[in-house]
Design an enzyme around this catalytic site. Structure first.
Site, mmCIF file in Angstrom:
data_model
loop_
_atom_site.group_PDB
_atom_site.id
_atom_site.type_symbol
_atom_site.label_atom_id
_atom_site.label_comp_id
_atom_site.label_asym_id
_atom_site.label_seq_id
_atom_site.Cartn_x
_atom_site.Cartn_y
_atom_site.Cartn_z
ATOM 1 N N ARG A 61 -3.751 -4.786 13.404
ATOM 2 C CA ARG A 61 -2.748 -4.770 12.340
ATOM 3 C C ARG A 61 -1.818 -3.571 12.497
ATOM 4 N NH1 ARG A 61 -4.559 -5.342 6.360
ATOM 5 N NH2 ARG A 61 -2.325 -5.761 6.227
ATOM 6 N N ASP A 95 2.041 -0.859 5.110
ATOM 7 C CA ASP A 95 2.952 -0.470 6.182
ATOM 8 C C ASP A 95 3.887 0.641 5.705
ATOM 9 O OD1 ASP A 95 5.510 -1.638 5.055
ATOM 10 O OD2 ASP A 95 4.332 -3.477 5.207
ATOM 11 N N HIS A 110 -2.389 0.541 -2.139
ATOM 12 C CA HIS A 110 -3.536 0.095 -1.343
ATOM 13 C C HIS A 110 -3.702 0.884 -0.055
ATOM 14 C CE1 HIS A 110 -3.154 -4.017 -3.556
ATOM 15 N NE2 HIS A 110 -3.754 -3.095 -4.287
ATOM 16 N N SER A 178 2.698 -12.360 -5.181
ATOM 17 C CA SER A 178 2.217 -13.502 -5.958
ATOM 18 C C SER A 178 1.766 -13.085 -7.347
ATOM 19 C CB SER A 178 1.033 -14.156 -5.237
ATOM 20 O OG SER A 178 -0.059 -13.259 -5.161
#
Length: 244
Positions: A61, A95, A110, A178
């Protein structure tokens, strides 16, 4: 004009804004978790069971993030700040695309994938300008390093700070999320009663809670369009031409 008198835009971003830069989202059917069940790579239990697998997943990632570039939405928010608006960004994303675009006030709920942290002292963090984390990489206290990310089932250490930021918003802009991940999704409840809330997302009509203005566009189109109006008018408002 004193800083506290400037229009204060608080932006809450999710994986949808980074998806337009090529970073896979969490919850789409072809997204990041399609081949990696959450319980195997992003929980404390997974770390205890198989730390090597977890490290490999986040190393991959991390390389994806390094290859990605800020998109039009990231750049528009940074440009608004340069023009003199107060822009505070709260992001679920791990990111650094907001920072690379030029935004200076970014709170990562996070964590940040381009950092490692100690497994015994979360305050001990180490930047990862290159490479990844391997078994045997240790902190200054001699304990294994782990990704500086919040795994499912862990507390969100900066949530209280995020709530405080939202209480100072003149307008709350939600982009590409979401609104399904708690407690972050409850941030909207902390906005001032007279501060409009706007959701920019292709699925905004379905996702937006009652009272939230819906702009059903991708982040890379909807956010720059809003920013152009705000730059021209010098105030935060929602043009009727962008709704729907």
């Amino acid at each position: 004009m004193a800083e506290d008198e400037r229009p204060h835009l608080v932006v809450f971003t999710g994986s949808g804004i980074s998806a337009e830069s090529g970073i896979q989202t969490f919850r789409a059917s072809d997204g990041l978790w399609a081949d990696h069940p959450i319980e195997e790579v992003a929980t404390p239990e997974a770390w205890r069971r198989n730390p090597a697998r977890v490290l490999q997943f986040y190393n991959l990632r991390r390389e994806q993030v390094r290859r990605a570039r800020p998109n039009a939405a990231h750049r528009a928010l940074a440009a608004l700040e340069r023009q003199g608006f107060r822009v505070s960004i709260i992001t679920q994303n791990i990111d650094d695309l907001h920072e690379r675009a030029g935004s200076r006030h970014v709170l990562h709920l996070h964590g940040e994938i381009l950092k490692a942290r100690s497994t015994v002292d979360g305050r001990m963090q180490y930047p990862l300008p290159r490479g990844g984390i391997e078994l045997g990489d240790i902190c200054d206290k001699g304990s294994q390093l782990r990704p500086d990310v919040v795994w499912f089932g862990e507390s969100v250490p900066h949530f209280g700070e995020a709530c405080e930021i939202v209480t100072e918003a003149d307008l709350l802009l939600v982009v590409g999320t979401s609104l399904a991940v708690m407690p972050a999704a409850s941030l909207l409840e902390h906005a001032p009663l007279d501060a409009p809330s706007v959701l920019v997302d292709p699925e905004a009509e379905v996702l937006a809670p009652p009272g939230v203005t819906r702009i059903s566009q991708p982040a890379g189109r909807g956010v720059p369009a809003l920013v152009r109006h705000w730059q021209r008018e010098g105030r935060l408002w929602v043009p009727q031409t962008l709704l729907g």
